[in-house]
Scaffold this motif. Structure first.
Motif, PDB file in Angstrom:
ATOM      1  N   LYS A  55     -19.536  25.908   9.950  1.00 26.31           N
ATOM      2  CA  LYS A  55     -18.780  27.075  10.414  1.00 26.31           C
ATOM      3  C   LYS A  55     -17.351  26.676  10.779  1.00 26.31           C
ATOM      4  CE  LYS A  55     -22.713  29.892  11.824  1.00 26.31           C
ATOM      5  NZ  LYS A  55     -22.628  30.993  10.899  1.00 26.31           N
ATOM      6  N   GLU A  60     -20.674  28.459   4.908  1.00 31.84           N
ATOM      7  CA  GLU A  60     -22.037  28.818   5.308  1.00 31.84           C
ATOM      8  C   GLU A  60     -22.841  27.524   5.443  1.00 31.84           C
ATOM      9  OE1 GLU A  60     -23.578  31.810   5.979  1.00 31.84           O
ATOM     10  OE2 GLU A  60     -21.522  32.576   5.962  1.00 31.84           O
ATOM     11  N   ASP A  65     -29.841  32.632  10.325  1.00 28.44           N
ATOM     12  CA  ASP A  65     -29.129  33.214  11.466  1.00 28.44           C
ATOM     13  C   ASP A  65     -30.031  33.363  12.685  1.00 28.44           C
ATOM     14  OD1 ASP A  65     -26.748  33.369  10.085  1.00 28.44           O
ATOM     15  OD2 ASP A  65     -27.030  35.469   9.487  1.00 28.44           O
ATOM     16  N   ARG A  66     -31.320  33.623  12.465  1.00 32.41           N
ATOM     17  CA  ARG A  66     -32.228  33.804  13.604  1.00 32.41           C
ATOM     18  C   ARG A  66     -32.311  32.529  14.440  1.00 32.41           C
ATOM     19  NH1 ARG A  66     -36.727  31.135  12.346  1.00 32.41           N
ATOM     20  NH2 ARG A  66     -37.189  30.876  10.142  1.00 32.41           N
ATOM     21  N   PHE A  68     -29.757  30.391  14.781  1.00 26.47           N
ATOM     22  CA  PHE A  68     -28.491  30.376  15.530  1.00 26.47           C
ATOM     23  C   PHE A  68     -28.635  31.207  16.798  1.00 26.47           C
ATOM     24  CE2 PHE A  68     -26.132  28.765  11.841  1.00 26.47           C
ATOM     25  CZ  PHE A  68     -25.251  27.906  12.483  1.00 26.47           C
ATOM     26  N   ALA A  69     -29.231  32.369  16.678  1.00 24.65           N
ATOM     27  CA  ALA A  69     -29.377  33.263  17.829  1.00 24.65           C
ATOM     28  C   ALA A  69     -30.229  32.627  18.932  1.00 24.65           C
ATOM     29  CB  ALA A  69     -29.990  34.586  17.385  1.00 24.65           C
ATOM     30  N   LYS A  72     -28.063  28.599  19.879  1.00 24.48           N
ATOM     31  CA  LYS A  72     -26.620  28.363  19.999  1.00 24.48           C
ATOM     32  C   LYS A  72     -26.253  28.032  21.448  1.00 24.48           C
ATOM     33  CE  LYS A  72     -25.509  33.236  20.557  1.00 24.48           C
ATOM     34  NZ  LYS A  72     -24.919  34.409  19.932  1.00 24.48           N
TER      35      LYS A  72
END
Length: 151
Positions: A55, A60, A65-66, A68-69, A72
């Motif tokens: 990033k 990418e 993404d799940r 990352f959520a 993070k």
């Protein structure tokens, strides 16, 4: 950069041992006095590397993404991580190293978005990001060595 990759691989092999040495319940246990657990630290290390390297370069990464959520910076464990997710994190812990090293040698990282980390390190290049990543993973390995005493 080869020394950076060598250090990173050694760090990840030490981290990989946590998957084999601790049960699902132990990986998920947040001991009194701690704000996270072993599995959160492992997930966070993976997510942070992808954020720092990919990033930060405007690219990418290779994780959903799940994840990352969930992992993070600024997050904490939200519940019990399933065995399925533990298996996914275990696979990612090593697979992203190979892919990142390959991408580096292919010259994929052509730009880097300079920034200050939350801990006060100024990253001005992809090389800085790799160096900081090793430092960051070392910090979390130390935290995990403390947590394991209480699980």
């Amino acid at each position: 950069m080869e020394a950076v990759f060598k250090t990173w691989k050694t760090s990840r092999s030490l981290l990989l041992e946590f998957f084999d040495q601790y049960s699902l319940a132990q990986l998920n246990k947040t001991p009194d006095g701690f704000s996270n657990n072993l599995i959160w630290n492992l997930g966070h290390i993976i997510v942070a590397q992808q954020a720092l390297i990919y990033k930060g370069s405007g690219l990418e990464g290779y994780i959903p993404d799940r994840l990352f959520a969930l992992y993070k910076p600024g997050t904490k464990p939200t519940g019990q991580t399933t065995q399925e997710e533990v298996n996914e994190l275990k696979e990612l812990l090593t697979s992203v190293i190979e892919q990142t090293e390959l991408d580096f040698h292919k010259g994929k990282f052509t730009t880097y978005n300079e920034r200050m980390t939350g801990t006060g390190f100024y990253l001005s290049s992809i090389e800085d990001a790799f160096e900081f990543n090793n430092y960051h993973e070392g910090l979390h390995l130390g935290l995990m060595m403390n947590i394991r005493k209480f699980v």
